[in-house]
Design an enzyme around this catalytic site. Structure first.
Site, PDB file in Angstrom:
ATOM      1  N   GLY A 182       9.926  17.971 -19.360  1.00  0.00           N
ATOM      2  CA  GLY A 182       9.742  17.752 -17.921  1.00  0.00           C
ATOM      3  C   GLY A 182       8.981  18.915 -17.317  1.00  0.00           C
ATOM      4  O   GLY A 182       8.865  19.973 -17.937  1.00  0.00           O
ATOM      5  N   CYS A 234      11.804  20.327 -25.495  1.00  0.00           N
ATOM      6  CA  CYS A 234      11.113  21.143 -24.499  1.00  0.00           C
ATOM      7  C   CYS A 234      12.031  21.427 -23.299  1.00  0.00           C
ATOM      8  O   CYS A 234      13.027  22.118 -23.450  1.00  0.00           O
ATOM      9  CB  CYS A 234       9.797  20.480 -24.108  1.00  0.00           C
ATOM     10  SG  CYS A 234       8.704  21.604 -23.239  1.00  0.00           S
ATOM     11  N   TYR A 235      11.748  20.873 -22.130  1.00  0.00           N
ATOM     12  CA  TYR A 235      12.656  21.085 -20.996  1.00  0.00           C
ATOM     13  C   TYR A 235      14.066  20.641 -21.364  1.00  0.00           C
ATOM     14  O   TYR A 235      15.052  21.261 -20.967  1.00  0.00           O
ATOM     15  CB  TYR A 235      12.166  20.306 -19.766  1.00  0.00           C
ATOM     16  CG  TYR A 235      13.022  20.558 -18.539  1.00  0.00           C
ATOM     17  CD1 TYR A 235      12.759  21.628 -17.704  1.00  0.00           C
ATOM     18  CD2 TYR A 235      14.112  19.743 -18.243  1.00  0.00           C
ATOM     19  CE1 TYR A 235      13.556  21.891 -16.599  1.00  0.00           C
ATOM     20  CE2 TYR A 235      14.920  19.988 -17.149  1.00  0.00           C
ATOM     21  CZ  TYR A 235      14.623  21.063 -16.320  1.00  0.00           C
ATOM     22  OH  TYR A 235      15.413  21.321 -15.231  1.00  0.00           O
ATOM     23  N   HIS A 248       6.970  19.565 -28.951  1.00  0.00           N
ATOM     24  CA  HIS A 248       7.010  18.112 -28.692  1.00  0.00           C
ATOM     25  C   HIS A 248       6.826  17.323 -29.994  1.00  0.00           C
ATOM     26  O   HIS A 248       5.693  17.140 -30.447  1.00  0.00           O
ATOM     27  CB  HIS A 248       5.898  17.732 -27.710  1.00  0.00           C
ATOM     28  CG  HIS A 248       6.190  18.136 -26.308  1.00  0.00           C
ATOM     29  ND1 HIS A 248       6.923  17.365 -25.446  1.00  0.00           N
ATOM     30  CD2 HIS A 248       5.862  19.248 -25.626  1.00  0.00           C
ATOM     31  CE1 HIS A 248       7.047  17.975 -24.283  1.00  0.00           C
ATOM     32  NE2 HIS A 248       6.410  19.124 -24.363  1.00  0.00           N
ATOM     33  N   GLU A 279       7.067  14.217 -30.334  1.00  0.00           N
ATOM     34  CA  GLU A 279       6.623  12.847 -30.059  1.00  0.00           C
ATOM     35  C   GLU A 279       5.107  12.677 -30.022  1.00  0.00           C
ATOM     36  O   GLU A 279       4.619  11.557 -30.044  1.00  0.00           O
ATOM     37  CB  GLU A 279       7.248  12.345 -28.746  1.00  0.00           C
ATOM     38  CG  GLU A 279       6.772  13.026 -27.455  1.00  0.00           C
ATOM     39  CD  GLU A 279       7.519  14.316 -27.111  1.00  0.00           C
ATOM     40  OE1 GLU A 279       7.962  15.020 -28.041  1.00  0.00           O
ATOM     41  OE2 GLU A 279       7.628  14.639 -25.922  1.00  0.00           O
ATOM     42  N   ASP A 314      -0.677 -10.761 -23.892  1.00  0.00           N
ATOM     43  CA  ASP A 314       0.714 -10.777 -23.408  1.00  0.00           C
ATOM     44  C   ASP A 314       1.180 -12.185 -23.055  1.00  0.00           C
ATOM     45  O   ASP A 314       2.245 -12.628 -23.498  1.00  0.00           O
ATOM     46  CB  ASP A 314       0.879  -9.873 -22.179  1.00  0.00           C
ATOM     47  CG  ASP A 314       0.434  -8.452 -22.446  1.00  0.00           C
ATOM     48  OD1 ASP A 314       0.328  -8.083 -23.623  1.00  0.00           O
ATOM     49  OD2 ASP A 314       0.177  -7.715 -21.479  1.00  0.00           O
ATOM     50  N   SER A 315       0.403 -12.874 -22.231  1.00  0.00           N
ATOM     51  CA  SER A 315       0.842 -14.214 -21.833  1.00  0.00           C
ATOM     52  C   SER A 315       0.821 -15.168 -23.031  1.00  0.00           C
ATOM     53  O   SER A 315       1.659 -16.067 -23.140  1.00  0.00           O
ATOM     54  CB  SER A 315      -0.003 -14.758 -20.679  1.00  0.00           C
ATOM     55  OG  SER A 315      -1.361 -14.804 -21.022  1.00  0.00           O
ATOM     56  N   LYS A 348       3.189  -2.411 -25.693  1.00  0.00           N
ATOM     57  CA  LYS A 348       2.032  -3.237 -26.075  1.00  0.00           C
ATOM     58  C   LYS A 348       1.894  -3.390 -27.599  1.00  0.00           C
ATOM     59  O   LYS A 348       1.638  -4.489 -28.088  1.00  0.00           O
ATOM     60  CB  LYS A 348       0.759  -2.592 -25.497  1.00  0.00           C
ATOM     61  CG  LYS A 348      -0.471  -3.438 -25.625  1.00  0.00           C
ATOM     62  CD  LYS A 348      -0.570  -4.384 -24.460  1.00  0.00           C
ATOM     63  CE  LYS A 348      -1.781  -5.255 -24.522  1.00  0.00           C
ATOM     64  NZ  LYS A 348      -1.883  -6.091 -23.309  1.00  0.00           N
TER      65      LYS A 348
END
Ligand code: XMP
Length: 516
Positions: free
Chosen positions: A57, A84-85, A172, A174, A230-231, A372
């Protein structure tokens, strides 16, 4: 959708990359959800996490009013990982010390693994590159903890209390710039928190089908198809669940690319045998857009007309109780923002064609939990062809925002041909999947040229291709000159009305991806 039994709770302290933590964990086949750091103790307990991750953060734990980890996180006696934070608030809360004013580390740093830990299981090298972004750092670790990795600017780059299964890292894990990061997160969820590998799109499909069946019962559902992934995935999934209780609606706005309507008809009607109502509203859209050149007015007209047309189409189906939408997880995550003080805002979500609540349908949103990439994987699981699954995004207002100024049938016809040639060349060169979005645009500009012995005065065609992760920022794609030259020659030769081709080398920012 019932989430799997083994799940990870990510408490968000406002980092720009919190979503990546969830994505990395889901890539390790474990379900993870993101919630604000201020989630109530009751809800944290009720979530039933097998492990909790505290994100990074932008704040300093030394500031008044900084967001703090809550005691409930530790009362639950589940493994905790602070990033991290998250490391700093965890260390401070458990009796350690955090200070500012030391060597700051931003960007790449070298990490040295100094002690064996289940967090580093399977990592055999001694040093590794990690991504750091901190000013403050932990200067005294809480009782029970020991350092397990260090860096030049962070002697406590990774610390662990193996007995209580508490871990905290300054870097980090990630982000892609930490090559061991995915392994470290996977170790946390599997080796330490003991989560099973049960988050897969095959499982998701089966669960989602059951959920849709129980939500919908015998009622009728409509789903607006946009031509996008998506649809399409939402529709095919719902069709597997409730068969012909689903009717899809596809509005031909007259602003579609070449053959788009036919592709949707073939895939849904012929291949999947889904009930599909195609509404040709092109005359209505183009009639209302006649003489309009202001971009925002064009968008408003298209949005409003789409709702009118869709509403009529829904009435024609009759007896519809549910509207299906391809809403995705990033649209519904409660995001934490610290601009002007800590606050939690819920993002408004964009939906297919922007259909308003006044349509009064109950919603079926079977992709609400998915990123996604997961929607694409689910699409493959449902047998959607690769060409559809990997499709570049296409904006709701269609070619209207790729023709600057007034829209006419003639300009649409010219643009469709140029766009087809451009994408054809991109596909033949094997570049389609490296690009986020590629398309031709037709600015309201004519230019002088020579064709044969005569002078021409034809349209300029712009070519755009960008790489991007989420459409928020983008870089132009570095085509070879040979590719650009070949494509420009083909467009000028084959499209009557275009006399000059330019390539757009603007990144975003400052340019947007679309031209209007
Ligand atoms: P920009 O042009 O803002 O585009 O850089 C970012 C992404 O959003 C898409 N886009 C739109 N999508 N309605 C949509 O549904 C719109 O009005 C619209 N404008 C832009 C664009 O194609 C890109 O993927």
């Amino acid at each position: 959708m019932t989430a799997p039994a083994d799940k990870i709770l990510i408490l968000d302290f406002g980092s720009q990359v919190t979503q990546l933590i969830a994505r990395r964990i889901r890539e390790a086949n474990v379900y993870a959800e993101i919630h604000p750091f201020s989630m109530s103790a009751e809800r944290i307990r009720a979530f039933g996490a097998k492990g909790i991750i505290l994100s990074g953060g932008p704040c300093s734990v030394l500031d008044d009013g900084a967001p703090m980890v809550q005691q409930v996180v530790f009362d639950l006696k589940v493994p905790v990982l602070g990033i991290c934070y998250g490391q700093q608030t965890m260390a401070q809360h458990l009796g350690g010390k955090v200070e500012g004013g030391h060597t700051r580390e931003f960007g790449r740093a070298e990490l040295e693994y100094i002690s064996a830990s289940p967090l580093f299981d399977g990592i055999t090298h001694k040093t590794a590159q990690v991504w750091m972004s901190h000013g403050d750092r932990v200067t005294k670790i809480p009782d029970g903890f020991a350092p397990i990795a260090q860096s030049h600017g962070a002697p406590f780059a990774a610390i662990a209390d193996e007995a209580r299964k508490y871990y905290a890292v300054q870097f980090h894990p990630e982000v892609v710039h930490t090559p061991d990061g995915a392994k470290i997160l996977s170790n946390f969820v599997h080796k330490i928190a003991g989560c099973a590998n049960d988050w897969t799109m095959a499982n998701y499909k089966d669960e989602a089908i059951k959920t849709i069946q129980s939500q919908v019962g015998r009622s009728q559902v409509i789903c607006g198809l946009s031509g996008g992934v998506d649809s399409a995935v939402a529709a095919v999934l719902i069709h597997e669940a409730i068969d012909d209780q689903l009717t899809c609606i596809f509005v031909d706005t007259g602003l579609l690319r070449a053959n788009e309507r036919e592709q949707v008809e073939t895939l849904f009607r012929e291949h999947y045998k889904i009930k599909l109502n195609v509404i040709d509203a092109s005359a209505e859209f183009l009639g209302k857009l006649k003489g309009v050149s202001d971009p925002e007015t064009k968008r408003k007209i298209i949005g409003g007309t789409f709702i009118d047309v869709f509403e009529r189409a829904a009435k024609d189906v009759g007896g519809v109780e549910f509207l299906a939408q391809g809403t995705l997880y990033p649209d519904v995550i409660e995001s934490v923002s610290f601009t002007g003080g800590p606050s939690v805002t819920i993002k408004s979500h964009h939906n297919v064609g922007g259909l308003p609540e006044k349509l009064n349908f109950k919603l079926v949103e079977p992709l609400r939990e998915l990123f996604k990439d997961e929607v694409r994987a689910l699409g493959r699981e449902l047998g959607l062809p690769e060409i559809f699954v990997k499709r570049h995004p296409f904006p709701g207002p269609g070619l209207a925002i790729r023709i600057t100024g007034e829209i006419t049938e003639e300009k649409l016809h010219i643009l469709r041909q140029a766009d087809t040639i451009y994408l054809d060349e991109i596909r033949s060169a094997g570049l389609y999947d490296d690009i986020w979005q590629a398309f031709a645009v037709l600015p309201d500009v004519r230019s002088v040229g020579v064709m044969g012995d005569g002078r021409s005065y034809d349209y300029v065609c712009g070519l755009r291709a960008v790489t991007s992760v989420d459409g928020m920022t983008a870089d132009y794609y570095p085509f070879s000159h040979e590719f650009l030259g070949r494509t420009a020659t083909r467009i000028c030769n084959e499209v009557r009305g275009i006399g000059r081709v330019v390539y757009d080398i603007t990144s975003k920012p400052p340019g947007t991806i679309e031209w209007e």
